[in-house]
Design a protein around this motif. Structure first.
Motif, short mmCIF file in Angstrom:
data_model
loop_
_atom_site.label_atom_id
_atom_site.label_comp_id
_atom_site.label_asym_id
_atom_site.label_seq_id
_atom_site.Cartn_x
_atom_site.Cartn_y
_atom_site.Cartn_z
N UNK A 261 -13.62 12.92 -2.44
CA UNK A 261 -13.08 11.58 -2.71
C UNK A 261 -13.01 11.28 -4.19
N UNK A 262 -13.90 11.91 -4.95
CA UNK A 262 -13.91 11.69 -6.39
C UNK A 262 -12.72 12.38 -7.06
N UNK A 263 -12.07 13.30 -6.35
CA UNK A 263 -11.01 14.11 -6.95
C UNK A 263 -9.64 13.98 -6.29
N UNK A 264 -9.62 13.72 -4.98
CA UNK A 264 -8.35 13.69 -4.23
C UNK A 264 -8.09 12.32 -3.62
N UNK A 265 -6.80 12.05 -3.30
CA UNK A 265 -6.43 10.81 -2.61
C UNK A 265 -6.88 10.90 -1.16
N UNK A 266 -7.34 9.75 -0.62
CA UNK A 266 -7.89 9.70 0.74
C UNK A 266 -6.90 10.22 1.79
N UNK A 267 -5.63 9.84 1.65
CA UNK A 267 -4.64 10.27 2.67
C UNK A 267 -4.49 11.78 2.73
N UNK B 248 0.85 -1.20 0.00
CA UNK B 248 0.00 0.00 0.00
C UNK B 248 0.88 1.24 0.00
N UNK B 249 0.77 2.04 -1.04
CA UNK B 249 1.58 3.25 -1.12
C UNK B 249 0.72 4.48 -0.89
N UNK B 250 1.30 5.43 -0.16
CA UNK B 250 0.62 6.69 0.10
C UNK B 250 1.03 7.70 -0.96
N UNK B 251 0.07 8.46 -1.43
CA UNK B 251 0.37 9.49 -2.43
C UNK B 251 0.07 10.87 -1.87
N UNK B 252 0.97 11.31 -0.98
CA UNK B 252 0.79 12.63 -0.38
C UNK B 252 1.14 13.70 -1.40
N UNK B 253 0.27 14.68 -1.52
CA UNK B 253 0.44 15.75 -2.48
C UNK B 253 0.11 17.07 -1.78
N UNK B 254 1.11 17.94 -1.65
CA UNK B 254 0.91 19.21 -0.94
C UNK B 254 -0.19 20.06 -1.55
N UNK B 255 -0.29 20.04 -2.87
CA UNK B 255 -1.33 20.84 -3.54
C UNK B 255 -2.72 20.31 -3.17
N UNK B 256 -2.88 18.98 -3.20
CA UNK B 256 -4.17 18.38 -2.83
C UNK B 256 -4.50 18.67 -1.37
N UNK B 257 -3.49 18.56 -0.50
CA UNK B 257 -3.71 18.83 0.93
C UNK B 257 -4.13 20.29 1.13
N UNK B 258 -3.44 21.20 0.45
CA UNK B 258 -3.76 22.63 0.58
C UNK B 258 -5.17 22.92 0.06
N UNK B 259 -5.49 22.38 -1.13
CA UNK B 259 -6.81 22.64 -1.72
C UNK B 259 -7.92 22.04 -0.87
N UNK C 27 -7.51 13.11 4.63
CA UNK C 27 -7.36 12.88 6.08
C UNK C 27 -6.44 13.93 6.70
N UNK C 28 -5.33 14.24 6.02
CA UNK C 28 -4.41 15.28 6.52
C UNK C 28 -5.16 16.61 6.62
N UNK C 29 -5.98 16.92 5.61
CA UNK C 29 -6.73 18.18 5.64
C UNK C 29 -7.79 18.19 6.75
#
Length: 194
Positions: free
Chosen positions: A127-133, A1-12, A136-138
């Motif tokens: 959920x339809x647009x961003x990764x779950x992880x 299971x790989x996490x795909x953390x993305x700062x832009x997604x977290x910020x948005x 969760x951070x947001x």
């Protein structure tokens, strides 16, 4: 299971949640509750709201499948809710009014004030647009901010004043409106391409 953390997604997604939760816009309700009952359980309210949001993020889609609705359809419906929330914030009107809460327990603060219908709908729409992880951070970022606001609501009110709170509310209303349009166009295309 790989996490795909993305700062832009977290910020948005953090900005979207911040605008939907609208804890600063809810300051008058929080201050009114504090005056009525004397104490708000900030820690409990924040933890319960976070648990509700994370649970709905994971179980919400299964609930939808159970009743035969796909995430894209729900996201389009969510876009409408976000749109009307934004209209309320920008124009300073109330399209939907809940009964006034009678105590400052977990129920009026955690639900529906923080993790209300708009927030839960938004989580599933995201959920339809961003990764779950990233979502969760947001959620965690927003819950920390909510906790700080709940703890220091009286000081924030004195610092910002009524006009300051109104300006913040309107700015986030415009951001929310743009997000609703984006969410609608992205998911309506998905529905027609099926």
């Amino acid at each position: 299971m790989t996490f795909q953390f993305d700062l832009r997604q977290i910020a948005t997604s953090s900005m979207v949640l911040f605008a939907v939760i609208d804890i600063l816009g809810s300051l008058p309700i929080i201050i009114g509750l504090r005056k009525k009952v004397g104490h708000i359980q900030s820690e409990k309210a924040s933890i319960v709201a976070a648990c509700l949001m994370v649970a709905f993020l994971f179980v919400g889609e299964e609930l939808l499948k159970l009743i035969g609705i796909d995430v894209n359809s729900f996201a389009v419906a969510g876009a409408f809710i976000i749109f009307f929330l934004a209209i309320e914030m920008i124009l300073g009107i109330t399209l939907y009014k809940d009964d006034q809460p009678e105590s400052a327990s977990i129920v009026p603060i955690a639900f529906p004030l923080i993790a209300g219908a708009g927030t839960l709908t938004t989580l599933l729409s995201m959920r339809a647009e961003y990764h779950v992880e990233n979502i969760i951070v947001s959620i965690v970022i927003n819950i920390i901010f909510v906790f700080i606001v709940l703890k220091s609501s009286a000081r924030i009110e004195r610092f910002l004043g009524k006009n300051g709170v109104n300006v913040i509310r309107k700015v986030f209303g415009v951001i929310l409106l743009a997000i609703a349009v984006k969410l609608f166009t992205a998911n309506i295309n998905e529905l027609f391409n099926k």
